[in-house]
Write an enzyme that holds these catalytic residues in place. Structure first.
Site, PDB file in Angstrom:
ATOM      1  N   LYS A  71      43.638  11.407  10.909  1.00  0.00           N
ATOM      2  CA  LYS A  71      43.637   9.948  11.657  1.00  0.00           C
ATOM      3  C   LYS A  71      45.054   9.484  11.677  1.00  0.00           C
ATOM      4  CE  LYS A  71      38.895   8.219  11.588  1.00  0.00           C
ATOM      5  NZ  LYS A  71      38.249   6.940  11.316  1.00  0.00           N
ATOM      6  N   ASP A 107      37.292   2.095  16.042  1.00  0.00           N
ATOM      7  CA  ASP A 107      36.443   1.548  15.090  1.00  0.00           C
ATOM      8  C   ASP A 107      36.761  -0.138  14.919  1.00  0.00           C
ATOM      9  OD1 ASP A 107      35.737   4.008  13.900  1.00  0.00           O
ATOM     10  OD2 ASP A 107      37.753   4.073  12.611  1.00  0.00           O
TER      11      ASP A 107
END
Ligand code: ATR
Length: 288
Positions: A71, A107
Site C-alpha cells: 500500500k 479506507d
C-alpha cells in the site's frame, strides 16, 4: 454473465491474498448489476511490485485494490494520487485512465460511511484511536477534521507521534498521542465519546483478547472496531454489555469496497448484495 474479449478486469494485489473477501464482494456486485467486469486476486510480493504495475498498464487492467505489504510502496509507482492517498501516504485502490494509473485511498471514506450508517455524528466528539498502523492512519485522517478532540494511543509511541505530526502538517489539526498503558487508556477514555480500535488485538486466533479493559467502557461511548474477523469481537461484546453503541469492522470493509466499486464503474454500489456476499464469504472461510 459470460466473460468475453471485452470484459474489464479488476484485481487485488498483495501478499497474502488467498483469503481475501474482496473477490466475493465485487464479483457479486458486478453480477447483480450485470456489468461486464471480473475481479481476481494476484499474489504480488514487494520485490515484484514494479513489474506488476507495468503489467497492469501493458495488460490494460481496469482497476486494482492494493493490500499489504504494497500500500505504501505503490504510491511512488503511480501517475497521480488523489488527496486522501496523498494525505495518508498509502493507496488501496487504483484506476487506469488511458495510460495513467491513479491512486486512491477509500479506507478513509469507508470509515466515515460506516460511522454515518450507524448514526454517529462526529461533530463535537472526543475520539480515541488505538493503533497507528495503516488502518489507523486512514481512520485518523478521516475523523481528525470532524471531531472536537482526537487522541492516538499506540503500543509503539513513536508511530503515534509521527501520525500526529502528519495530521498537523497535512490538515493543520492538533492531535495528542500516547502509549497503550492502562493508565493512559483510563485517563483518555474517561471523557471520550468515540473509541476506535485500529490495532489487530482481538483478531482471530486471539478472539478472546480485547485492547480495552471492560470497566473502562460506558453506555454513552460509541465503540468502532476495525477488526472484522470475528465480526463481533470481544471489545464489541463488552461494549454491548454496558449498553454502548457499536460499529463493526465489516461495515468499514463494505464501504471501502463500495467506494472502490464506484471509482471503477461509475455506478452506485449495490450495498445490500455486497454486504451479503461479504458475510457468506466470511462464514465459508470460517467453516472451510
Ligand atoms: P493495519 O494495516 O491493519 O493497520 P499494521 O499497519 O500492521 O496493520 O498496524 C497494526 C497495528 O496494531 C499497530 O498499531 C500495532 O502496534 P505497533 O505499532 O506497536 O506495532 C498494533 N498491534 C498489533 N499487535 C498488537 C498488540 N499485541 N498489542 C497492541 N497493539 C498491537
Amino acid at each position: 454473465m459470460e466473460i468475453s474479449g471485452r470484459t474489464k478486469v479488476c484485481a487485488l494485489i498483495g501478499d497474502p491474498v488467498e483469503h481475501s473477501l474482496s473477490p466475493a464482494m465485487h464479483n457479486a456486485a458486478f453480477k447483480h448489476l450485470d456489468l461486464d467486469y471480473v475481479y481476481l486476486a494476484f499474489k504480488v510480493r514487494r520485490e515484484e511490485l514494479r513489474d506488476a504495475v507495468n503489467g497492469v498498464k501493458a495488460l490494460k487492467i481496469h482497476g486494482l485494490n492494493v493490500t499489504k505489504p504494497l500500500k505504501v510502496e505503490i504510491t511512488t509507482l503511480l501517475d497521480r494520487l488523489d488527496e486522501s492517498a496523498l494525505n495518508i501516504g498509502a493507496v488501496n485502490t487504483v484506476l487506469r485512465a488511458g495510460d495513467k494509473l491513479i491512486g486512491y485511498n477509500t479506507d478513509c471514506i469507508g470509515a466515515l460511511e460506516a460511522l454515518r450508517e450507524a448514526g454517529v455524528n462526529l461533530e463535537g466528539m472526543k475520539a480515541v484511536i488505538l493503533g497507528a498502523g495503516g488502518a489507523a492512519r486512514a481512520v485518523a485522517f478521516a475523523v481528525a477534521p470532524k471531531v472536537r478532540e482526537l487522541v492516538i494511543l499506540n503500543r509503539t509511541v513513536t508511530k503515534a507521534e509521527s501520525l500526529s505530526r502528519d495530521l498537523k502538517r497535512r490538515l493543520g489539526v492538533d492531535v495528542r498521542f500516547g502509549g497503550l498503558s492502562e493508565v493512559e487508556k483510563e485517563e483518555e477514555l474517561k471523557d471520550a465519546d468515540l473509541l476506535i480500535n485500529a490495532t489487530s488485538v482481538g483478531m482471530k486466533p486471539n478472539e478472546n483478547l480485547s485492547p480495552v479493559n471492560p470497566n473502562l467502557l460506558k453506555p454513552d461511548l460509541t465503540v468502532f472496531d476495525l477488526v472484522y474477523n470475528p465480526v463481533e469481537t470481544k471489545l464489541l461484546k463488552d461494549a454491548k454489555k454496558v449498553g454502548a453503541k457499536v460499529v463493526d469492522g465489516l461495515s468499514m470493509l463494505l464501504f471501502q469496497g463500495a467506494a472502490a466499486f464506484s471509482i471503477w464503474t461509475d455506478r452506485d454500489p449495490p450495498l445490500k448484495v455486497m454486504r451479503e456476499a461479504l458475510k457468506s464469504a466470511l462464514e465459508e472461510r470460517v467453516s472451510g
